[in-house]
Motif scaffolding. Structure first.
Motif, mmCIF file in Angstrom:
data_model
loop_
_atom_site.group_PDB
_atom_site.id
_atom_site.type_symbol
_atom_site.label_atom_id
_atom_site.label_comp_id
_atom_site.label_asym_id
_atom_site.label_seq_id
_atom_site.Cartn_x
_atom_site.Cartn_y
_atom_site.Cartn_z
ATOM 1 N N ASN A 8 0.855 -1.190 0.000
ATOM 2 C CA ASN A 8 0.000 0.000 0.000
ATOM 3 C C ASN A 8 0.887 1.235 0.000
ATOM 4 O O ASN A 8 1.770 1.358 0.844
ATOM 5 C CB ASN A 8 -0.892 0.044 1.240
ATOM 6 C CG ASN A 8 -1.947 -1.035 1.204
ATOM 7 O OD1 ASN A 8 -2.386 -1.455 0.132
ATOM 8 N ND2 ASN A 8 -2.360 -1.488 2.375
ATOM 9 N N MET A 10 0.427 5.157 0.413
ATOM 10 C CA MET A 10 -0.605 6.131 0.796
ATOM 11 C C MET A 10 -0.007 7.516 0.998
ATOM 12 O O MET A 10 1.160 7.638 1.353
ATOM 13 C CB MET A 10 -1.268 5.683 2.113
ATOM 14 C CG MET A 10 -2.011 4.371 2.047
ATOM 15 S SD MET A 10 -3.397 4.384 0.884
ATOM 16 C CE MET A 10 -4.600 5.376 1.765
ATOM 17 N N HIS A 43 -2.520 0.573 -4.505
ATOM 18 C CA HIS A 43 -2.263 -0.791 -4.048
ATOM 19 C C HIS A 43 -1.514 -1.512 -5.159
ATOM 20 O O HIS A 43 -1.940 -1.490 -6.312
ATOM 21 C CB HIS A 43 -3.560 -1.521 -3.718
ATOM 22 C CG HIS A 43 -3.321 -2.890 -3.167
ATOM 23 N ND1 HIS A 43 -2.919 -3.090 -1.869
ATOM 24 C CD2 HIS A 43 -3.362 -4.112 -3.733
ATOM 25 C CE1 HIS A 43 -2.744 -4.383 -1.668
ATOM 26 N NE2 HIS A 43 -3.019 -5.028 -2.779
ATOM 27 N N LYS B 4 -13.549 1.386 10.562
ATOM 28 C CA LYS B 4 -12.534 1.820 9.604
ATOM 29 C C LYS B 4 -12.465 0.752 8.502
ATOM 30 O O LYS B 4 -12.381 -0.438 8.796
ATOM 31 C CB LYS B 4 -11.183 1.933 10.327
ATOM 32 C CG LYS B 4 -10.145 2.711 9.536
ATOM 33 C CD LYS B 4 -8.944 3.052 10.406
ATOM 34 C CE LYS B 4 -7.755 3.445 9.565
ATOM 35 N NZ LYS B 4 -7.978 4.480 8.560
ATOM 36 N N GLU B 6 -10.620 -0.651 4.977
ATOM 37 C CA GLU B 6 -9.473 -0.606 4.060
ATOM 38 C C GLU B 6 -9.917 -1.338 2.796
ATOM 39 O O GLU B 6 -10.343 -2.487 2.860
ATOM 40 C CB GLU B 6 -8.260 -1.330 4.657
ATOM 41 C CG GLU B 6 -7.759 -0.763 5.977
ATOM 42 C CD GLU B 6 -6.996 0.545 5.813
ATOM 43 O OE1 GLU B 6 -6.461 0.783 4.713
ATOM 44 O OE2 GLU B 6 -6.950 1.335 6.781
ATOM 45 N N ASN B 8 -9.199 -2.430 -1.297
ATOM 46 C CA ASN B 8 -8.323 -2.523 -2.466
ATOM 47 C C ASN B 8 -9.186 -2.613 -3.716
ATOM 48 O O ASN B 8 -10.087 -3.449 -3.785
ATOM 49 C CB ASN B 8 -7.440 -3.775 -2.404
ATOM 50 C CG ASN B 8 -6.409 -3.677 -1.306
ATOM 51 O OD1 ASN B 8 -5.965 -2.584 -0.966
ATOM 52 N ND2 ASN B 8 -6.020 -4.813 -0.762
ATOM 53 N N HIS B 43 -5.714 1.892 -3.339
ATOM 54 C CA HIS B 43 -6.004 1.542 -1.950
ATOM 55 C C HIS B 43 -6.743 2.715 -1.328
ATOM 56 O O HIS B 43 -6.293 3.848 -1.430
ATOM 57 C CB HIS B 43 -4.728 1.238 -1.178
ATOM 58 C CG HIS B 43 -5.001 0.800 0.223
ATOM 59 N ND1 HIS B 43 -5.429 -0.478 0.520
ATOM 60 C CD2 HIS B 43 -4.973 1.458 1.392
ATOM 61 C CE1 HIS B 43 -5.633 -0.578 1.821
ATOM 62 N NE2 HIS B 43 -5.355 0.581 2.373
ATOM 63 N N SER B 45 -8.736 4.151 2.176
ATOM 64 C CA SER B 45 -9.130 3.979 3.580
ATOM 65 C C SER B 45 -10.210 4.994 3.885
ATOM 66 O O SER B 45 -10.181 6.122 3.383
ATOM 67 C CB SER B 45 -7.924 4.144 4.505
ATOM 68 O OG SER B 45 -7.532 5.484 4.536
ATOM 69 N N THR B 79 -11.732 -4.729 3.897
ATOM 70 C CA THR B 79 -11.418 -5.189 5.252
ATOM 71 C C THR B 79 -11.965 -4.149 6.209
ATOM 72 O O THR B 79 -11.644 -2.972 6.104
ATOM 73 C CB THR B 79 -9.895 -5.319 5.457
ATOM 74 O OG1 THR B 79 -9.331 -5.958 4.324
ATOM 75 C CG2 THR B 79 -9.580 -6.122 6.699
ATOM 76 N N SER B 83 -13.145 0.910 14.922
ATOM 77 C CA SER B 83 -12.014 1.757 15.278
ATOM 78 C C SER B 83 -12.188 2.229 16.709
ATOM 79 O O SER B 83 -13.297 2.446 17.201
ATOM 80 C CB SER B 83 -11.881 2.933 14.309
ATOM 81 O OG SER B 83 -13.034 3.718 14.332
#
Lengths: 84, 84
Positions: A8, A10, A43, B4, B6, B8, B43, B45, B79, B83
């Motif tokens: 990853n 970022m 990614h 949270k 994540e 891809n 990626h 988030s 995923t 949090s």
């Protein structure tokens, strides 16, 4: 031995992420206001031939530093595993 | 509750990935010929407010389908975790 790396890349947490900000705004417009703090990076998956996991990790870090990530604006995380 | 995610977003395995191909070629030029089969995606988030994990998962999938991924060319993996 063959290894598979998942990387990853970022934007640094201390930097603004204009692409992420724009997407956070768009979430409201499509009725998903519960979603916020979107950050967008890259990614990358790749395969490596190496004699052991340490060597593979080293090669992957080298690739990230030299080619895949810009350390002034980005950080990277590597997950490495042996591929069957 | 706050979650949270994540995510891809990667090019479909059956499709060519020209950006990945270009990077695979560059690896040779910087002395990392052991690295091959590079594939490049996004990626992402993000944070979600939801009453439980299932609701958060559903919202995240909706965001992926509506905004973050193009299902004709890309697939996504999520995923999710609570949090603190």
């Amino acid at each position: 031995m063959k290894f598979k790396a998942e990387i990853n890349v970022m934007p640094l947490r201390t930097l603004l992420d204009p692409q992420g900000k724009a997407v956070t705004g768009s979430m409201k417009n499509i009725g998903l206001a519960e979603i916020h703090n979107v950050r967008i990076g890259k990614h990358i998956s790749l395969e490596i031939d190496a004699s052991n996991k340490e060597a593979a990790q080293k090669k992957t870090e080298e690739a990230c530093k030299k080619l895949l990530a810009n350390p002034i604006m980005e950080f990277f995380e590597i997950t490495l595993e042996e591929s069957k």
